[in-house]
Design a protein around this motif. Structure first.
Motif, PDB file in Angstrom:
ATOM      1  N   UNK A  43      62.886  -1.745 -49.433  1.00 13.11           N
ATOM      2  CA  UNK A  43      62.569  -0.479 -50.096  1.00 13.11           C
ATOM      3  C   UNK A  43      61.983  -0.842 -51.457  1.00 13.11           C
ATOM      4  N   UNK A  44      60.700  -0.555 -51.626  1.00 19.56           N
ATOM      5  CA  UNK A  44      60.001  -0.872 -52.872  1.00 19.56           C
ATOM      6  C   UNK A  44      59.920   0.404 -53.705  1.00 19.56           C
ATOM      7  N   UNK A  45      60.600   0.405 -54.827  1.00 19.59           N
ATOM      8  CA  UNK A  45      60.674   1.589 -55.676  1.00 19.59           C
ATOM      9  C   UNK A  45      59.466   1.640 -56.606  1.00 19.59           C
ATOM     10  N   UNK A  46      58.637   2.661 -56.409  1.00 18.38           N
ATOM     11  CA  UNK A  46      57.376   2.774 -57.156  1.00 18.38           C
ATOM     12  C   UNK A  46      57.112   4.213 -57.574  1.00 18.38           C
ATOM     13  N   UNK A  47      58.178   4.933 -57.937  1.00 23.00           N
ATOM     14  CA  UNK A  47      58.050   6.361 -58.204  1.00 23.00           C
ATOM     15  C   UNK A  47      58.100   6.727 -59.682  1.00 23.00           C
ATOM     16  N   UNK A  48      58.607   5.820 -60.516  1.00 20.92           N
ATOM     17  CA  UNK A  48      58.890   6.182 -61.904  1.00 20.92           C
ATOM     18  C   UNK A  48      57.667   6.289 -62.800  1.00 20.92           C
ATOM     19  N   UNK A  49      57.906   6.851 -63.970  1.00 21.87           N
ATOM     20  CA  UNK A  49      56.830   7.052 -64.938  1.00 21.87           C
ATOM     21  C   UNK A  49      56.660   5.865 -65.883  1.00 21.87           C
ATOM     22  N   UNK A  50      57.712   5.035 -66.030  1.00 24.10           N
ATOM     23  CA  UNK A  50      57.622   3.875 -66.906  1.00 24.10           C
ATOM     24  C   UNK A  50      57.198   4.237 -68.325  1.00 24.10           C
ATOM     25  N   UNK A  51      57.894   5.183 -68.923  1.00 21.95           N
ATOM     26  CA  UNK A  51      57.466   5.756 -70.204  1.00 21.95           C
ATOM     27  C   UNK A  51      57.428   4.745 -71.350  1.00 21.95           C
ATOM     28  N   UNK A  52      58.220   3.694 -71.282  1.00 26.14           N
ATOM     29  CA  UNK A  52      58.224   2.697 -72.370  1.00 26.14           C
ATOM     30  C   UNK A  52      56.923   1.900 -72.421  1.00 26.14           C
TER      31      UNK A  52
END
Length: 195
Positions: free
Chosen positions: A7-16
């Motif tokens: 499961x490759x998690x690629x949903x976030x916004x990565x705001x930093x």
């Protein structure tokens, strides 16, 4: 079939990272997310499930041609736990566990993924196998499907840590590979990345 999916998690916004979505930032001629996906595709894990959310179309476009399955997480803004749940819900019946890969850890190699999958089998298929570097827990983690009900109970921006903490049936897997603790959060870290 290893019985272990990825499961490759690629949903976030990565705001930093700033305005640009870090998973789409290119290094070594490829987007960060493609480095992670290619390592997974070459591994013994099967199938490879990519959880998308923020800018899903752009993330999918970067993975064109790879034999991966996409599952969209419409609740991605509510945190990492929602993506973990989306990934687990997409597992095929034959998957007994899943290697949880983070899209911002491009130094994780196919060899490391294969070693973790093999380690999970050799350890008697525990509830989870967690790599450690000098006693510090890292990623990717191999999580047994038996923990899916507990994963479903997670909320917010927590990963699987709260579920795994304190469990006697979690196996720690020592490694000297620094990739297990090296994720890319900022432009500065990205600038130092060599692939």
């Amino acid at each position: 079939m290893s019985g272990v999916a990825a499961i490759l998690l690629a949903a976030g916004r990565g705001t930093r990272f700033g305005e640009e979505l870090k998973l789409l930032a290119h290094v070594g001629g490829k987007a960060l997310i493609r480095h992670s996906a290619e390592a997974a595709v070459r591994s013994t894990a099967d199938p490879i499930i990519v959880v998308t959310g923020h800018r899903a179309d752009a993330v999918q476009a970067e993975l064109t041609g790879l034999p991966v399955q996409f599952v969209h997480n419409p609740l991605f803004a509510d945190g990492l736990s929602t993506s973990l749940k989306a990934g687990f819900s997409a597992l095929p019946p034959e998957a007994r566990a899943a290697a949880i890969l983070l899209g911002d850890m491009p130094l994780v190699t196919t060899g490391l993924i294969n070693a973790l999958v093999a380690g999970w089998h050799e350890s008697g298929e525990p509830s989870a196998l967690v790599p450690t570097l000098n006693g510090r827990r890292g990623n990717p983690v191999v999580i047994s499907r038996a923990l899916q009900p507990a994963i479903e109970g997670l909320s917010g921006d927590a990963g699987a840590g709260p579920v795994l903490r304190g469990r006697p049936d979690v196996v720690e897997w020592p490694t000297a590979d620094r990739a297990v603790i090296q994720d890319i959060d900022t432009k500065e870290e990205f600038g130092k990345l060599r692939l």
